[in-house]
Design a protein around this motif. Structure first.
Motif, PDB file in Angstrom:
ATOM      1  N   UNK A 121      -3.431  -6.204 -11.342  1.00  0.00           N
ATOM      2  CA  UNK A 121      -2.123  -6.500 -10.744  1.00  0.00           C
ATOM      3  C   UNK A 121      -1.449  -5.233 -10.228  1.00  0.00           C
ATOM      4  N   UNK A 122      -1.581  -4.130 -10.959  1.00  0.00           N
ATOM      5  CA  UNK A 122      -1.013  -2.862 -10.518  1.00  0.00           C
ATOM      6  C   UNK A 122      -1.661  -2.388  -9.226  1.00  0.00           C
ATOM      7  N   UNK A 123      -2.988  -2.515  -9.132  1.00  0.00           N
ATOM      8  CA  UNK A 123      -3.695  -2.112  -7.913  1.00  0.00           C
ATOM      9  C   UNK A 123      -3.282  -2.998  -6.744  1.00  0.00           C
ATOM     10  N   UNK A 124      -3.193  -4.310  -6.973  1.00  0.00           N
ATOM     11  CA  UNK A 124      -2.789  -5.222  -5.901  1.00  0.00           C
ATOM     12  C   UNK A 124      -1.352  -4.951  -5.445  1.00  0.00           C
ATOM     13  N   UNK A 125      -0.476  -4.641  -6.381  1.00  0.00           N
ATOM     14  CA  UNK A 125       0.895  -4.308  -6.005  1.00  0.00           C
ATOM     15  C   UNK A 125       0.926  -3.022  -5.184  1.00  0.00           C
ATOM     16  N   UNK A 126       0.120  -2.047  -5.560  1.00  0.00           N
ATOM     17  CA  UNK A 126       0.050  -0.805  -4.796  1.00  0.00           C
ATOM     18  C   UNK A 126      -0.485  -1.018  -3.397  1.00  0.00           C
TER      19      UNK A 126
END
Length: 89
Positions: free
Chosen positions: A18-23
């Motif tokens: 989720x952090x990578x997708x948000x980035x």
């Protein structure tokens, strides 16, 4: 160090994904709006921005004051009648 079980590994992997997708989403929006200079605010926008900031600061200060006075007056103490009260220093 304690080893992680499968459930904990899956949760950590999901959070990292989720952090990578948000980035990636933030980077794509940043690139899409880079170089766009026609986003000017009119008078109503500045008034809304000012009122929103003012209300946010007042609300934050009020909640912090409530938390401070609640802690000072002992409202945050445990409701357990069998727990001994600590003497005030």
């Amino acid at each position: 160090m304690r080893s992680l079980n499968l459930g904990q590994i899956l949760v950590i992997a999901a959070l990292i994904a989720m952090l990578v997708l948000a980035g990636i989403g933030i980077a794509s929006v940043w690139d899409a709006t880079n170089g766009v200079d026609d986003a000017a605010m009119d008078e109503d926008g500045w008034i809304a921005l000012g009122l929103g900031a003012f209300v946010s600061v007042v609300l934050g200060c009020g909640l912090m004051a409530l938390m401070f006075f609640s802690s000072r007056r002992g409202y945050d103490e445990a409701a357990d009648p069998f727990r001994k009260r600590r003497p005030k220093a």
